[in-house]
Design an enzyme around this catalytic site. Structure first.
Site, PDB file in Angstrom:
ATOM      1  N   ARG A  19       0.813  -1.229   0.000  1.00  0.00           N
ATOM      2  CA  ARG A  19       0.000   0.000   0.000  1.00  0.00           C
ATOM      3  C   ARG A  19       0.846   1.279   0.000  1.00  0.00           C
ATOM      4  NH1 ARG A  19      -3.512  -2.206   5.011  1.00  0.00           N
ATOM      5  NH2 ARG A  19      -1.617  -3.465   5.210  1.00  0.00           N
ATOM      6  N   LYS A  26       8.631  -1.049   2.998  1.00  0.00           N
ATOM      7  CA  LYS A  26       7.942  -0.119   3.899  1.00  0.00           C
ATOM      8  C   LYS A  26       8.750   0.243   5.137  1.00  0.00           C
ATOM      9  CE  LYS A  26       4.354  -1.634   6.244  1.00  0.00           C
ATOM     10  NZ  LYS A  26       2.944  -2.013   6.476  1.00  0.00           N
ATOM     11  N   GLN A  76      12.311 -14.952   7.041  1.00  0.00           N
ATOM     12  CA  GLN A  76      11.042 -15.589   6.683  1.00  0.00           C
ATOM     13  C   GLN A  76      11.172 -15.996   5.214  1.00  0.00           C
ATOM     14  OE1 GLN A  76       7.619 -12.988   6.934  1.00  0.00           O
ATOM     15  NE2 GLN A  76       6.159 -14.679   7.057  1.00  0.00           N
ATOM     16  N   GLY A 140      -7.257  -4.631  12.824  1.00  0.00           N
ATOM     17  CA  GLY A 140      -8.048  -5.767  13.275  1.00  0.00           C
ATOM     18  C   GLY A 140      -8.889  -5.354  14.484  1.00  0.00           C
ATOM     19  N   ALA A 380      34.553  40.689  -1.658  1.00  0.00           N
ATOM     20  CA  ALA A 380      33.338  40.189  -2.302  1.00  0.00           C
ATOM     21  C   ALA A 380      33.671  39.504  -3.617  1.00  0.00           C
ATOM     22  CB  ALA A 380      32.379  41.347  -2.550  1.00  0.00           C
ATOM     23  N   SER A 405      38.418  42.372  -4.079  1.00  0.00           N
ATOM     24  CA  SER A 405      37.170  41.803  -4.598  1.00  0.00           C
ATOM     25  C   SER A 405      37.365  41.153  -5.957  1.00  0.00           C
ATOM     26  CB  SER A 405      36.118  42.907  -4.726  1.00  0.00           C
ATOM     27  OG  SER A 405      35.759  43.337  -3.439  1.00  0.00           O
TER      28      SER A 405
HETATM   29  C1  UD1 Z   1      -1.720  -6.207  11.467  1.00  0.00           C
HETATM   30  C2  UD1 Z   1      -2.695  -7.077  12.255  1.00  0.00           C
HETATM   31  C3  UD1 Z   1      -3.908  -6.220  12.632  1.00  0.00           C
HETATM   32  C4  UD1 Z   1      -3.450  -5.022  13.460  1.00  0.00           C
HETATM   33  C5  UD1 Z   1      -2.384  -4.236  12.714  1.00  0.00           C
HETATM   34  C6  UD1 Z   1      -1.772  -3.224  13.667  1.00  0.00           C
HETATM   35  C7  UD1 Z   1      -2.455  -9.365  11.411  1.00  0.00           C
HETATM   36  C8  UD1 Z   1      -3.036 -10.425  10.537  1.00  0.00           C
HETATM   37  N1  UD1 Z   1      -3.104  -8.202  11.431  1.00  0.00           N
HETATM   38  O1  UD1 Z   1      -2.400  -5.818  10.283  1.00  0.00           O
HETATM   39  O2  UD1 Z   1      -4.823  -7.001  13.398  1.00  0.00           O
HETATM   40  O3  UD1 Z   1      -4.563  -4.184  13.739  1.00  0.00           O
HETATM   41  O4  UD1 Z   1      -1.319  -5.100  12.263  1.00  0.00           O
HETATM   42  O5  UD1 Z   1      -0.930  -2.312  12.981  1.00  0.00           O
HETATM   43  O6  UD1 Z   1      -1.474  -9.593  12.062  1.00  0.00           O
HETATM   44  N2  UD1 Z   1       4.974  -8.890   8.165  1.00  0.00           N
HETATM   45  C9  UD1 Z   1       5.966  -9.850   8.066  1.00  0.00           C
HETATM   46  N3  UD1 Z   1       5.721 -10.990   7.371  1.00  0.00           N
HETATM   47  C10 UD1 Z   1       4.518 -11.238   6.770  1.00  0.00           C
HETATM   48  C11 UD1 Z   1       3.509 -10.253   6.877  1.00  0.00           C
HETATM   49  C12 UD1 Z   1       3.767  -9.095   7.586  1.00  0.00           C
HETATM   50  O7  UD1 Z   1       7.060  -9.668   8.598  1.00  0.00           O
HETATM   51  O8  UD1 Z   1       4.378 -12.297   6.150  1.00  0.00           O
HETATM   52  C13 UD1 Z   1       5.261  -7.649   8.903  1.00  0.00           C
HETATM   53  C14 UD1 Z   1       5.120  -6.410   8.032  1.00  0.00           C
HETATM   54  O9  UD1 Z   1       6.363  -6.096   7.440  1.00  0.00           O
HETATM   55  C15 UD1 Z   1       4.669  -5.352   9.036  1.00  0.00           C
HETATM   56  C16 UD1 Z   1       3.952  -6.146  10.110  1.00  0.00           C
HETATM   57  O10 UD1 Z   1       4.313  -7.503   9.934  1.00  0.00           O
HETATM   58  O11 UD1 Z   1       5.755  -4.667   9.602  1.00  0.00           O
HETATM   59  C17 UD1 Z   1       2.429  -6.016  10.026  1.00  0.00           C
HETATM   60  O12 UD1 Z   1       2.017  -6.433   8.755  1.00  0.00           O
HETATM   61  P1  UD1 Z   1       0.901  -5.649   7.960  1.00  0.00           P
HETATM   62  O13 UD1 Z   1       0.710  -6.315   6.648  1.00  0.00           O
HETATM   63  O14 UD1 Z   1       1.180  -4.207   7.961  1.00  0.00           O
HETATM   64  O15 UD1 Z   1      -0.376  -5.982   8.870  1.00  0.00           O
HETATM   65  P2  UD1 Z   1      -1.679  -5.114   9.026  1.00  0.00           P
HETATM   66  O16 UD1 Z   1      -2.542  -5.326   7.843  1.00  0.00           O
HETATM   67  O17 UD1 Z   1      -1.340  -3.717   9.381  1.00  0.00           O
HETATM   68 CA    CA Z   2       0.510  -2.549   9.446  1.00  0.00          CA
END
Ligand code: UD1
Ligand code: CA
Length: 460
Positions: A19, A26, A76, A140, A380, A405
């Site tokens: 996004r 990000k 990961q 969430g 200057a 100057s």
């Molecule tokens: C997540 C939570 C949501 C909460 C919000 C708070 C989940 C499913 N949802 O949503 O409930 O309200 O954060 O800000 O957890 N990341 C990884 N590996 C992955 C996916 C994500 O390391 O496979 C990391 C991202 O880089 C990020 C963080 O986890 O820093 C959160 O991921 P993001 O996709 O932003 O989750 P949200 O949709 O914000």
């Molecule tokens: Ca987030």
């Protein structure tokens, strides 16, 4: 502070951040002088926790951004959701104990909040920090069943009624490590996204009556950055926090809203910072210094008793105590040192040069790769011609010299002690001590020639 070796904070930083619509991952987007993830790492360290940073997207760049920090990286293999991300970090944790989990995209989180959550967690299986929001679109929701047991539903999976719920998941959790190890493999896959959600652990712990929910009062602190507008809001909030801390420590800000102060900046008591001032990098300003409006200082050291005049741009300069005058509209680049009693006036650019005490460069000059001696005057429009198209060369102006100057000093060149250089000179050889050197076309005066010329024009 607890023993820092004993407890860990898993920081999730593997996602791309679709996004953001950016080629940069990000968590590497900077606010207030540091990438988002670095702010989170710093807060975890302040809470006495050892960060375990989960990486995947732009892994090398994330590792590099955190080089020099005392962190462990976990990889990961594929970004299959926050539950999967935590699973990939389990290998570095001890068998038992407590671990905190947090998102690398929530840069405002404070160490005190981590510590408070850790304390509240006690011996539960899982504890989540929530907050109350007006419009919680992308967070969430914390939903409780009729028996009061909590679980979390992602906004995109919420029913319209659930979307109305204002209690949201901040993304900060505490877990019992052994319990987490056992729970993670059983988490469901959310098929449409092919992701495993860490949030689903709360339902499992809830069903065992071992879930905790801690409501946090300050919703700005838990702001998660998902798009560029969130990024802008996070910057504003963090900037506010940084400036407020300086203000409470004795610094006057005329207009905090237009002022930029990055995290690495040091300000001492009784400084005054004008509107539109930008202080970046490792800039450090001594007590009592006044920085007038619209100055931009990066990695610059400003000594006591200095007044930095309006519209001055400084990049890595060292401005010592008692500089007599600076700017307006001066540009100080890396390697600039202004000693006590030096004077730099308007539209002057200085790079990699030392101005000794009493050296004056008053107007419209470029001084690069030079030393300018005690009690010198540089007129200057003087230019040090430091670059011949191939290499940079040095200009030395010795004590007491006077440069007329509009002089070009073609480096490498030296103007000796007490020497005087006539205005408009192009100096290509060293000027001896106490000499007067003039290097320009001879002036020719033809008597009455102007009048004769006008007469000729008139007669056509
Ligand atoms: C997540 C939570 C949501 C909460 C919000 C708070 C989940 C499913 N949802 O949503 O409930 O309200 O954060 O800000 O957890 N990341 C990884 N590996 C992955 C996916 C994500 O390391 O496979 C990391 C991202 O880089 C990020 C963080 O986890 O820093 C959160 O991921 P993001 O996709 O932003 O989750 P949200 O949709 O914000
Ligand atoms: Ca987030």
């Amino acid at each position: 502070m607890r023993d820092e070796k004993s407890e860990f904070a898993i920081i999730l930083a593997a996602g791309r951040g679709t996004r953001m619509k950016s080629s940069l991952a990000k968590v590497l987007h900077p606010i207030c002088g540091q990438p988002l993830v670095t702010h989170v790492v710093a807060a975890a360290q302040m809470a006495g926790l050892k960060p375990v940073v989960v990486v995947h997207h732009q892994e090398e760049a994330v590792r590099e951004a955190l080089a020099g920090e005392d962190v462990i990286f976990a990889r990961q293999a594929k970004t299959r959701g926050t539950g999967d991300a935590v699973r990939s970090a389990l290998g570095v944790l001890p068998e038992t104990g407590t671990v905190l989990v947090m998102a690398g995209d929530a840069p405002l989180i404070r160490s005190e909040t981590m510590t408070a959550l850790r304390e509240a967690h006690g011996t539960r299986a899982a504890t989540v920090l929530t907050a109350s929001v007006d419009t919680g679109a992308h967070y969430g929701r914390l939903i409780r069943d009729s028996a009061g047991r909590p679980h979390i539903v992602e906004a995109r999976e919420c029913t319209p009624d659930q979307l109305e719920v204002t209690e949201i998941n901040t993304g900060l959790y505490a877990f019992d490590i052994a319990w987490l190890r056992a729970a993670l493999p059983g988490l469901p896959v959310h098929e449409d996204k092919d992701e495993i959600y860490l949030t689903d652990t709360i339902a499992i712990a809830g069903n065992e009556d071992r879930a905790g929910v801690v409501v946090h009062g300050d919703v700005t602190e838990v702001l998660g950055v998902n798009d560029r507008w969130d990024l802008a809001q996070a910057r504003l909030a963090l900037q506010d926090r940084i400036i407020r801390a300086h203000a409470l420590a004795g610094v006057t800000f005329i207009d905090p809203a237009s002022t930029v102060v990055e995290v690495g900046v040091t300000l001492s008591e009784d400084c005054e910072i004008g509107p539109g001032v930008v202080l970046e990098g490792t800039t450090s300003v001594a007590a009592g210094v006044v920085i007038e409006p619209y100055c931009v200082l990066r990695d610059t050291t400003v000594g006591a008793g200095v007044r930095v005049l309006t519209h001055t741009v400084s990049d890595g300069a060292q401005i010592e105590a008692g500089v007599r005058h600076l700017g307006p509209m001066a540009r100080l680049r890396p390697g600039t040192v202004l000693k006590e009693g030096a004077r730099v006036g308007n539209f002057v650019e200085i790079k990699n040069a030392i101005l000794e005490s009493g050296a004056t460069v008053g107007h419209l000059s470029y001084i690069g790769d030079a030393t300018v001696g005690v009690d010198t005057n540089v007129g200057a429009g003087t230019i040090t011609c430091n670059y011949d198209g191939f290499a940079k060369h040095t200009t030395v102006i010795e004590d007491g010299a006077f440069i007329g100057s509009n002089t070009a000093l073609v480096a490498p060149v030296k103007v000796g002690k007490g020497a005087i250089v006539g205005a408009g000179s192009v100096i290509v050889r060293d000027v001896p001590d106490n000499a007067v050197s003039v290097a320009r076309g001879e002036q020719v005066d033809r008597d009455g020639a102007a009048e004769r010329m006008r007469q000729r024009k008139k007669q056509g």
